[in-house]
Design an enzyme around this catalytic site. Structure first.
Site, PDB file in Angstrom:
ATOM      1  N   SER A 102      -9.410   1.265   8.713  1.00  0.00           N
ATOM      2  CA  SER A 102      -9.464   1.807   7.351  1.00  0.00           C
ATOM      3  C   SER A 102     -10.890   2.037   6.871  1.00  0.00           C
ATOM      4  CB  SER A 102      -8.730   0.891   6.370  1.00  0.00           C
ATOM      5  OG  SER A 102      -9.403  -0.336   6.204  1.00  0.00           O
ATOM      6  N   LYS A 151     -12.692  -3.322   1.938  1.00  0.00           N
ATOM      7  CA  LYS A 151     -12.689  -2.014   1.282  1.00  0.00           C
ATOM      8  C   LYS A 151     -13.979  -1.846   0.490  1.00  0.00           C
ATOM      9  CE  LYS A 151      -8.455  -0.579   2.339  1.00  0.00           C
ATOM     10  NZ  LYS A 151      -8.247  -1.582   3.416  1.00  0.00           N
TER      11      LYS A 151
END
Length: 215
Positions: free
Chosen positions: A133, A170
């Site tokens: 990701s 993230k």
């Protein structure tokens, strides 16, 4: 500060911005892509020129082993270790069980001795990255992310956070009504966390990255 050529100044400024934004310096490939160099080797040549001029220091064999030198207000800087000092001993955190502290003994698979020069600030532990990701930020599956424990982070920093029973990496951005956790890969969706959500807890910020073979 030593006089730099226009191109060297661009490279230096890019490194500084990357550290301010995410907590760790760019890779050679990221520098090449950002500044339009033909290859990462061209970026390497400029980095070596900056090192010769004494404004950065390069850590051999580390994709993000770049430190800014001689700047009083340099972001996320730390005192350079003297030769012969012991290396950092950092716990490697594997899978994290729901509801338990991230540094609980049962989560620590081993310890690594690491050169402090690899990091932009002193980390507390290494977290093994799972998934892609954050691929476009240069963070790949199997990488070891160096994490400094924090309860607060700035917009744009790469963070480690708990979301319910999961731990995720993230980029953090504040939005009206909450936080957005941004994936650096178009194949993955961003995550919006409502303000005050009991399912969210900030565990720390990224201060470096180690790829397989760099230890």
């Amino acid at each position: 500060m030593t006089k730099l050529t226009a191109r060297q100044q661009q490279v230096f400024d890019l490194i500084r911005r990357a550290i301010e934004r995410s907590g760790f310096p760019p890779t050679r490939a990221e520098i090449a892509a950002e500044l339009g160099f033909s290859s990462p080797n061209a970026a390497e040549e400029h980095l070596r020129a900056l090192a010769r001029k004494g404004v950065i220091e390069l850590a051999a064999g580390a994709s993000r082993g770049i430190r800014l030198l001689g700047i009083d207000d340099a972001p996320h800087q730390f005192t350079l270790p003297h030769a012969g000092l012991m290396q950092l001993s950092l716990p490697l955190v594997g899978r994290v069980a729901a509801g338990s502290p991230i540094l609980a003994q049962e989560h620590i698979s081993q310890h690594y001795a690491c050169d402090p020069a690899l990091f932009t600030s002193k980390p507390d532990y290494l977290l093994k990255v799972r998934g892609l990701s954050m691929r476009d930020a240069g963070i790949l599956d199997g990488d070891l992310l160096a994490v400094q424990k924090r309860t607060e982070a700035k917009d744009g920093q790469i963070i480690v956070a708990r979301l319910g029973d999961d731990v995720t990496v993230k980029r953090l951005m504040r939005r009206p009504g909450g936080l957005e956790l941004i994936a650096e890969n178009p194949d993955y969706e961003n995550i919006f966390v409502k303000a005050g959500s009991a399912d969210f807890a900030l565990e720390g910020i990224a201060v470096g990255l180690i790829r397989s073979g760099e230890l």
